[in-house]
Design an enzyme around this catalytic site. Structure first.
Site, PDB file in Angstrom:
ATOM      1  N   GLU A   1      46.719 100.256   3.265  1.00 16.05           N
ATOM      2  CA  GLU A   1      44.873 100.790   3.075  1.00 16.05           C
ATOM      3  C   GLU A   1      44.298  98.716   2.922  1.00 16.05           C
ATOM      4  O   GLU A   1      44.480  98.274   1.807  1.00 16.05           O
ATOM      5  CB  GLU A   1      43.892 100.783   1.810  1.00 16.05           C
ATOM      6  CG  GLU A   1      44.830 102.578   1.793  1.00 16.05           C
ATOM      7  CD  GLU A   1      43.579 103.694   1.614  1.00 16.05           C
ATOM      8  OE1 GLU A   1      43.354 104.251   2.260  1.00 16.05           O
ATOM      9  OE2 GLU A   1      43.031 103.378   0.132  1.00 16.05           O
TER      10      GLU A   1
ATOM     11  N   HIS B   1      46.302 102.408  -6.164  1.00 14.46           N
ATOM     12  CA  HIS B   1      45.552 102.402  -4.888  1.00 14.46           C
ATOM     13  C   HIS B   1      44.386 101.095  -5.248  1.00 14.46           C
ATOM     14  O   HIS B   1      44.863 100.393  -6.357  1.00 14.46           O
ATOM     15  CB  HIS B   1      44.124 103.547  -4.917  1.00 14.46           C
ATOM     16  CG  HIS B   1      42.786 103.404  -3.778  1.00 14.46           C
ATOM     17  ND1 HIS B   1      41.726 102.641  -3.963  1.00 14.46           N
ATOM     18  CD2 HIS B   1      42.828 104.412  -3.139  1.00 14.46           C
ATOM     19  CE1 HIS B   1      41.184 102.492  -2.839  1.00 14.46           C
ATOM     20  NE2 HIS B   1      41.202 103.769  -2.241  1.00 14.46           N
TER      21      HIS B   1
HETATM   22  P1  13P Z   1      36.846 104.778   2.501  1.00 11.56           P
HETATM   23  O1  13P Z   1      37.477 105.661   4.094  1.00 11.56           O
HETATM   24  O2  13P Z   1      35.841 105.808   2.560  1.00 11.56           O
HETATM   25  O3  13P Z   1      37.455 103.559   3.572  1.00 11.56           O
HETATM   26  O4  13P Z   1      38.108 104.976   1.700  1.00 11.56           O
HETATM   27  C1  13P Z   1      39.670 104.409   1.838  1.00 11.56           C
HETATM   28  C2  13P Z   1      40.360 104.981   0.766  1.00 11.56           C
HETATM   29  O5  13P Z   1      40.122 104.459  -0.227  1.00 11.56           O
HETATM   30  C3  13P Z   1      41.168 105.995   0.731  1.00 11.56           C
HETATM   31  O6  13P Z   1      42.198 106.209  -0.572  1.00 11.56           O
END
Ligand code: 13P
Length: 279
Positions: A187, A115
């Protein structure tokens, strides 16, 4: 001559990453409310839709201390639990660490690896991410590898280079046979927790690139690997991602903390899953 391989239809995954939130009481209340929505929603389905939704996946990544207390409720509702992180070590003098096999022991079936908050705040390199993914798969867990570029990297035109590096380092020791226990999440760092979700067209391009690199690494087994989008997803913008054929769901942070909102997003995911598998 080999018959042409059937296009493989991937299940839709809707996943909640609770990050460092929820007391035990809050988590139990969340679960009661969400499961009540789920039962009511599922009761209204035709037998055919109910059958097709058996492969639709709902995942929750709570803090480690919540996995065991939530396990029974989750199991009955067919929700899969996962850890947000695991140690890169297996056992020994590593104060504060929790191993992949230990999180499996308390009921996790998944673990997130890489992450951007782990990479950025805790300084995890691609090599550390690779070690962790190896531990996760060795422990018999499903691993969800997260990749994504920072704003600086995107603005410098380095997005593809960064994604390729993150993927190839983390997946170096992964066998094609492990593909059935692997998932990816794209992400973009600038979209995480900022309220600035990425434009679906940009995500489509990044997802197509990621799929191409994955295929170079894993060969045709890459088709088994679901790819999720994460970064400021909410009930209003989710469908824009779910309709992309390169994507198989979403990983949701902030908006997953409200069980009603998460249910709205699960409903959308289930509808897209049904459309994929019907006919
Ligand atoms: P948000 O949806 O709060 O932007 O976070 C995304 C995330 O990091 C999921 O792993």
């Amino acid at each position: 001559m080999k018959p042409p391989s059937q296009p493989f239809r991937r299940s839709v995954h809707i996943a909640a990453n609770w990050k460092l939130n929820q007391s035990r009481a809050e988590a139990a209340a969340w679960m009661r409310e969400f499961v009540a929505h789920l039962r009511q929603g599922w009761d209204e389905l035709s037998p055919e839709s109910a059958r097709l939704l058996q492969t639709f996946r709902i995942l929750i990544f709570p803090t480690l201390t919540l996995i065991e207390p939530l396990q029974e409720m989750a199991r009955r509702a067919r929700i899969e639990l996962g850890a947000q992180d695991v140690s890169r070590f297996e056992r020994g003098a590593y104060t504060g660490e929790v191993a992949a096999w230990q999180v499996r022991e308390v009921g996790a079936v998944w673990a997130l690896v890489g992450h951007s908050e782990r990479r950025r705040i805790f300084g995890e390199s691609d090599e550390v991410v690779a070690e962790k993914l190896g531990r996760v798969l060795d422990a018999g867990l499903r691993g969800m590898l997260l990749v994504g570029e920072t704003l600086k990297e995107r603005e410098a035109g380095r997005t593809e280079e960064v994604l390729r590096r993150q993927l190839s380092t983390a997946l170096e020791g992964v066998e094609p046979a492990d593909a059935i226990r692997l998932a990816l999440a794209y992400e973009p760092v600038w979209a995480v927790g900022t309220g600035r979700n990425a434009d679906p067209e940009l995500v489509r391009e990044a997802a197509a690139f990621i799929r191409g690199v994955l295929e170079e690494i894993l060969g045709e087994d890459a088709r088994f690997v679901p790819l999720l989008y994460g970064g400021s997803v909410n009930p209003e913008n989710l469908l824009g991602y779910l309709v992309l054929e390169q994507l198989d769901g979403a990983l949701i942070g902030g908006a997953s903390l409200d069980p009603g909102d998460f249910w709205e997003m699960v409903k959308l995911g289930a509808a897209v899953h049904l459309r994929r598998f019907q006919g």
